[in-house]
Design an enzyme around this catalytic site. Structure first.
Site, short mmCIF file in Angstrom:
data_model
loop_
_atom_site.label_atom_id
_atom_site.label_comp_id
_atom_site.label_asym_id
_atom_site.label_seq_id
_atom_site.Cartn_x
_atom_site.Cartn_y
_atom_site.Cartn_z
N GLY A 117 7.25 1.48 2.72
CA GLY A 117 8.33 1.65 1.75
C GLY A 117 7.93 1.41 0.30
O GLY A 117 8.76 1.02 -0.52
N ASP A 165 14.88 3.54 4.15
CA ASP A 165 13.93 2.75 3.36
C ASP A 165 14.63 2.08 2.18
O ASP A 165 14.54 0.87 1.97
CB ASP A 165 12.84 3.66 2.78
CG ASP A 165 11.72 3.89 3.76
OD1 ASP A 165 11.95 3.71 4.96
OD2 ASP A 165 10.62 4.26 3.31
N PRO A 175 0.83 -1.21 0.00
CA PRO A 175 0.00 0.00 0.00
C PRO A 175 0.86 1.26 0.00
O PRO A 175 1.92 1.28 0.63
CB PRO A 175 -0.83 -0.11 1.29
CG PRO A 175 -0.22 -1.20 2.08
CD PRO A 175 0.61 -2.06 1.17
N GLY A 203 3.90 3.79 5.22
CA GLY A 203 5.04 3.43 6.07
C GLY A 203 5.69 2.11 5.73
O GLY A 203 6.54 1.62 6.47
O1 PMV Z 1 8.66 5.74 4.49
P1 PMV Z 1 8.26 5.69 5.89
O2 PMV Z 1 6.93 6.28 6.17
O3 PMV Z 1 8.47 4.34 6.48
O4 PMV Z 1 9.24 6.64 6.73
C1 PMV Z 1 10.63 6.54 6.71
C2 PMV Z 1 11.20 6.75 8.04
C3 PMV Z 1 11.42 8.19 8.52
O5 PMV Z 1 12.39 8.06 9.55
C4 PMV Z 1 10.14 8.76 9.10
C5 PMV Z 1 11.94 9.11 7.44
C6 PMV Z 1 13.35 8.81 6.98
O6 PMV Z 1 13.74 9.36 5.95
O7 PMV Z 1 14.08 8.07 7.65
#
Ligand code: PMV
Length: 322
Positions: free
Chosen positions: A112, A157, A106, A110
């Site tokens: 990736g 990520d 999705p 969060g």
């Molecule tokens: O892509 P997400 O929503 O899993 O966020 C990545 C993690 C963060 O620490 C919030 C941002 C980053 O660039 O590390």
């Protein structure tokens, strides 16, 4: 020379979860991320027959993109930028192929999805051109693309997704992996509310700039917590990892990146017997994770659904040595 071998025509990249340290990782603190191999972005390529089409077409049907990608519009289009950067890096003209992209991950939740789709696309292009890039090279390309999604991404990520292994990540440091002392099973539950990571990252930035004296100690505590989480995974200590996850969620709440829906799911998981629970990733929506045992997995799963989770699925970090 374009490859036509059917076996190599499909490549993929996994989803990911952040077990500890999101947001603080942007400020140089460590974080732990795990690949989730059961959810993938998949790219297949098909060479064009004679005069069918000329040049590169990228079709991303379930990414709300059905149209061929215009490489000249590669400024804020992540797919076009991925293709352009890859072709520039390998110093090659666009191959005469169609790349089909589909993703089970999705978006904006969060897990990736952006980095996984970019990674699969880089791999498909390289496969089509019969060029091998190392994980480090692919990672550098995908990191550039991540800047479109995140603004100031830490790089966690793309790194966990490209390397497909559990990582202990510190921004601009060599990738580190670690031993896993026992299996750890996590349930991943989706609030159903998408949230843009760069908005949450921007909010933390504003908070930090406004009151560094209050926010820096939160980052410092997260740094210690992440190092402890790594040791507990190495020792196979579920109970301590659960406590660290709970504390990490409290600290993320202080950073304003939780949401009522995330808190509801975290509380539902803990009340149903999860060992620990927290939001995972950018927050303000998206997914949370809960550490469970074989005895509690089903009841926590049901509790998450009853509390409003749109989907719940399990992933297990298997014991391993590096
Ligand atoms: O892509 P997400 O929503 O899993 O966020 C990545 C993690 C963060 O620490 C919030 C941002 C980053 O660039 O590390």
């Amino acid at each position: 020379m374009i490859k036509t071998d059917r076996i190599t025509n499909e490549v993929d990249a996994p989803a990911k979860i952040i077990l500890a340290g999101e947001h603080a990782v942007v400020y140089g603190c460590p974080a732990i991320a795990l690949p989730v191999n059961s959810l993938r972005a998949i790219a297949t390529f098909t060479p064009h027959k004679n005069d069918e089409y000329s040049g590169l077409r990228i079709i991303a049907e379930d990414l709300e993109r059905g149209l061929p990608i215009d490489l000249s519009n590669a400024v804020d289009d992540a797919l076009a930028l991925t293709a352009k950067l890859t072709l520039e890096y390998v110093k090659h003209l666009a191959p005469n192929v169609t790349i089909n992209l589909r993703s089970q991950i999705p978006m904006a939740s969060g897990l990736g999805s952006g980095a996984a789709v970019s990674t699969a696309l880089v791999r498909a292009l390289c496969s089509a051109l019969d060029i091998h890039l190392s994980d480090a090279e692919i990672n550098a390309i995908v990191y550039e693309v991540e800047k479109i999604h995140h603004g100031t991404p830490s790089g966690i990520d793309n790194t966990v997704i490209v390397y497909r292994k559990p990582i202990y990540f510190v921004r601009e440091h060599p990738i580190e992996t670690f031993n896993v002392g026992a299996p750890f099973t996590f349930l991943i539950a989706d609030t159903g509310h998408s949230a843009l990571t760069r908005i949450a990252v921007g909010a933390v930035r504003d908070l930090f700039n406004a009151d560094q004296a209050r926010i820096q100690p939160i980052f410092d505590e997260i740094s210690v917590l992440v190092a402890d989480a790594r040791s507990t995974i190495e020792m196979g200590d579920q109970a301590t990892l659960g406590k660290l996850m709970n504390r990490n969620h409290e600290l993320l709440n202080l950073l304003t990146v939780s949401s009522p829906e995330l808190d509801t799911l975290v509380n539902a998981a803990l009340n149903a017997g999860a060992i620990g629970a927290k939001l995972s990733g950018g927050g303000r929506g998206g997914n949370m994770i809960a550490l469970v045992t074989p005895q509690t997995q089903e009841i926590v799963h049901q509790a998450l659904l009853s509390a409003g989770a749109k989907t719940v699925f399990a992933t297990t970090l298997q014991p391993s040595t590096v």
